[in-house]
Design a protein around this motif. Structure first.
Motif, mmCIF file in Angstrom:
data_model
loop_
_atom_site.group_PDB
_atom_site.id
_atom_site.type_symbol
_atom_site.label_atom_id
_atom_site.label_comp_id
_atom_site.label_asym_id
_atom_site.label_seq_id
_atom_site.Cartn_x
_atom_site.Cartn_y
_atom_site.Cartn_z
ATOM 1 N N PHE A 1 0.973 0.281 -19.440
ATOM 2 C CA PHE A 1 1.021 0.300 -17.981
ATOM 3 C C PHE A 1 2.273 -0.461 -17.587
ATOM 4 O O PHE A 1 2.462 -1.605 -17.976
ATOM 5 C CB PHE A 1 -0.216 -0.355 -17.361
ATOM 6 C CG PHE A 1 -0.295 -0.167 -15.871
ATOM 7 C CD1 PHE A 1 -0.671 1.056 -15.331
ATOM 8 C CD2 PHE A 1 0.036 -1.185 -15.010
ATOM 9 C CE1 PHE A 1 -0.732 1.248 -13.961
ATOM 10 C CE2 PHE A 1 -0.017 -1.011 -13.634
ATOM 11 C CZ PHE A 1 -0.405 0.214 -13.112
ATOM 12 N N TRP B 1 8.431 -2.963 -14.065
ATOM 13 C CA TRP B 1 8.596 -1.528 -13.844
ATOM 14 C C TRP B 1 10.036 -1.084 -14.060
ATOM 15 O O TRP B 1 10.353 0.085 -13.891
ATOM 16 C CB TRP B 1 8.171 -1.148 -12.419
ATOM 17 C CG TRP B 1 6.704 -1.270 -12.225
ATOM 18 C CD1 TRP B 1 6.035 -2.303 -11.630
ATOM 19 C CD2 TRP B 1 5.707 -0.351 -12.652
ATOM 20 N NE1 TRP B 1 4.692 -2.081 -11.657
ATOM 21 C CE2 TRP B 1 4.456 -0.886 -12.279
ATOM 22 C CE3 TRP B 1 5.745 0.864 -13.322
ATOM 23 C CZ2 TRP B 1 3.262 -0.225 -12.552
ATOM 24 C CZ3 TRP B 1 4.549 1.518 -13.591
ATOM 25 C CH2 TRP B 1 3.330 0.969 -13.201
ATOM 26 N N GLU C 1 4.717 3.987 -17.868
ATOM 27 C CA GLU C 1 3.368 4.542 -17.793
ATOM 28 C C GLU C 1 2.698 3.984 -16.546
ATOM 29 O O GLU C 1 2.768 2.787 -16.283
ATOM 30 C CB GLU C 1 2.561 4.150 -19.034
ATOM 31 C CG GLU C 1 1.117 4.567 -18.997
ATOM 32 C CD GLU C 1 0.922 6.063 -19.197
ATOM 33 O OE1 GLU C 1 -0.061 6.586 -18.643
ATOM 34 O OE2 GLU C 1 1.733 6.698 -19.879
ATOM 35 N N GLY C 2 2.056 4.854 -15.782
ATOM 36 C CA GLY C 2 1.333 4.403 -14.607
ATOM 37 C C GLY C 2 2.154 4.521 -13.343
ATOM 38 O O GLY C 2 3.214 5.142 -13.320
ATOM 39 N N GLU C 3 1.626 3.910 -12.298
ATOM 40 C CA GLU C 3 2.267 3.937 -10.978
ATOM 41 C C GLU C 3 2.183 2.556 -10.364
ATOM 42 O O GLU C 3 1.101 1.966 -10.304
ATOM 43 C CB GLU C 3 1.535 4.914 -10.062
ATOM 44 C CG GLU C 3 1.447 6.316 -10.602
ATOM 45 C CD GLU C 3 0.387 7.151 -9.883
ATOM 46 O OE1 GLU C 3 0.375 8.360 -10.117
ATOM 47 O OE2 GLU C 3 -0.421 6.592 -9.118
ATOM 48 N N VAL D 1 -5.911 -2.213 -10.596
ATOM 49 C CA VAL D 1 -5.858 -1.258 -11.699
ATOM 50 C C VAL D 1 -6.484 -1.893 -12.938
ATOM 51 O O VAL D 1 -6.365 -3.102 -13.140
ATOM 52 C CB VAL D 1 -4.388 -0.868 -12.000
ATOM 53 C CG1 VAL D 1 -4.277 -0.031 -13.258
ATOM 54 C CG2 VAL D 1 -3.763 -0.155 -10.823
ATOM 55 N N ALA E 1 -6.249 -1.372 -17.093
ATOM 56 C CA ALA E 1 -5.568 -0.703 -18.204
ATOM 57 C C ALA E 1 -6.341 -1.027 -19.478
ATOM 58 O O ALA E 1 -6.777 -2.165 -19.673
ATOM 59 C CB ALA E 1 -4.132 -1.182 -18.318
ATOM 60 N N ASP F 1 0.091 -5.506 -9.053
ATOM 61 C CA ASP F 1 1.058 -5.521 -10.158
ATOM 62 C C ASP F 1 1.138 -6.852 -10.900
ATOM 63 O O ASP F 1 2.097 -7.115 -11.620
ATOM 64 C CB ASP F 1 2.451 -5.071 -9.696
ATOM 65 C CG ASP F 1 2.497 -3.587 -9.385
ATOM 66 O OD1 ASP F 1 1.700 -2.833 -9.981
ATOM 67 O OD2 ASP F 1 3.323 -3.174 -8.566
ATOM 68 N N TRP G 1 -5.123 4.090 -18.158
ATOM 69 C CA TRP G 1 -5.346 3.177 -17.033
ATOM 70 C C TRP G 1 -6.124 3.889 -15.936
ATOM 71 O O TRP G 1 -6.169 5.118 -15.910
ATOM 72 C CB TRP G 1 -4.014 2.647 -16.508
ATOM 73 C CG TRP G 1 -3.060 3.734 -16.122
ATOM 74 C CD1 TRP G 1 -2.263 4.468 -16.955
ATOM 75 C CD2 TRP G 1 -2.818 4.246 -14.822
ATOM 76 N NE1 TRP G 1 -1.551 5.394 -16.239
ATOM 77 C CE2 TRP G 1 -1.865 5.285 -14.924
ATOM 78 C CE3 TRP G 1 -3.321 3.920 -13.561
ATOM 79 C CZ2 TRP G 1 -1.413 5.980 -13.822
ATOM 80 C CZ3 TRP G 1 -2.860 4.629 -12.454
ATOM 81 C CH2 TRP G 1 -1.914 5.643 -12.600
ATOM 82 N N ARG G 2 -6.743 3.082 -15.062
ATOM 83 C CA ARG G 2 -7.541 3.615 -13.946
ATOM 84 C C ARG G 2 -7.246 2.826 -12.679
ATOM 85 O O ARG G 2 -7.187 1.602 -12.725
ATOM 86 C CB ARG G 2 -9.027 3.455 -14.237
ATOM 87 C CG ARG G 2 -9.537 4.199 -15.420
ATOM 88 C CD ARG G 2 -10.979 3.884 -15.669
ATOM 89 N NE ARG G 2 -11.522 4.705 -16.741
ATOM 90 C CZ ARG G 2 -12.710 4.574 -17.240
ATOM 91 N NH1 ARG G 2 -13.538 3.663 -16.768
ATOM 92 N NH2 ARG G 2 -13.127 5.368 -18.207
#
Length: 108
Positions: free
Chosen positions: A22, A38, A45-47, A53, A55, A84, A103-104
């Motif tokens: 993530f 990031w 990976e991810g947003e 979130v 992971a 984050d 991740w969710r």
């Protein structure tokens, strides 16, 4: 992992590392309280920007005997990320096994 774990192989207690996907995928080493990076141009990976979130990751080998590849769910880890920032890393005791994704989003 912030809390020491006892290795099922050698019985020694220690601080373990976990790998998860993530953010920037360039082998960053994080501790609880750090912001997810990031800024990596090759692979992410991810947003970014979700409020909360989870992971899923996997424990690396024992810091003493280097044993690894333990049976599920012993080696699964859930990393919680809020705005984050990594706020926790705990062993996954949900019994779900490996997730379909890495991740969710728990809360937008």
């Amino acid at each position: 992992m912030p809390e020491p774990l006892v290795c099922p192989e050698c019985g020694e207690s220690g601080t373990w590392k976990a790998q998860f996907k993530f953010g920037a995928l360039d082998l960053e080493e994080y501790k609880v309280g750090q912001r997810v990076n990031w800024d990596y141009t090759w692979d992410v990976e991810g947003e970014r920007g979700h409020h909360r979130v989870a992971a899923q990751g996997v424990l690396e080998g024992c810091p003493h005997c280097h044993a690894h590849g333990f049976e599920e769910p012993w080696d699964l880890v859930v990393i919680e990320i809020v705005d984050d920032i990594i706020v926790s890393a705990v062993r996954d005791t949900s019994g779900e096994g490996w997730w379909a994704g890495e991740w969710r989003v728990l809360e937008e």
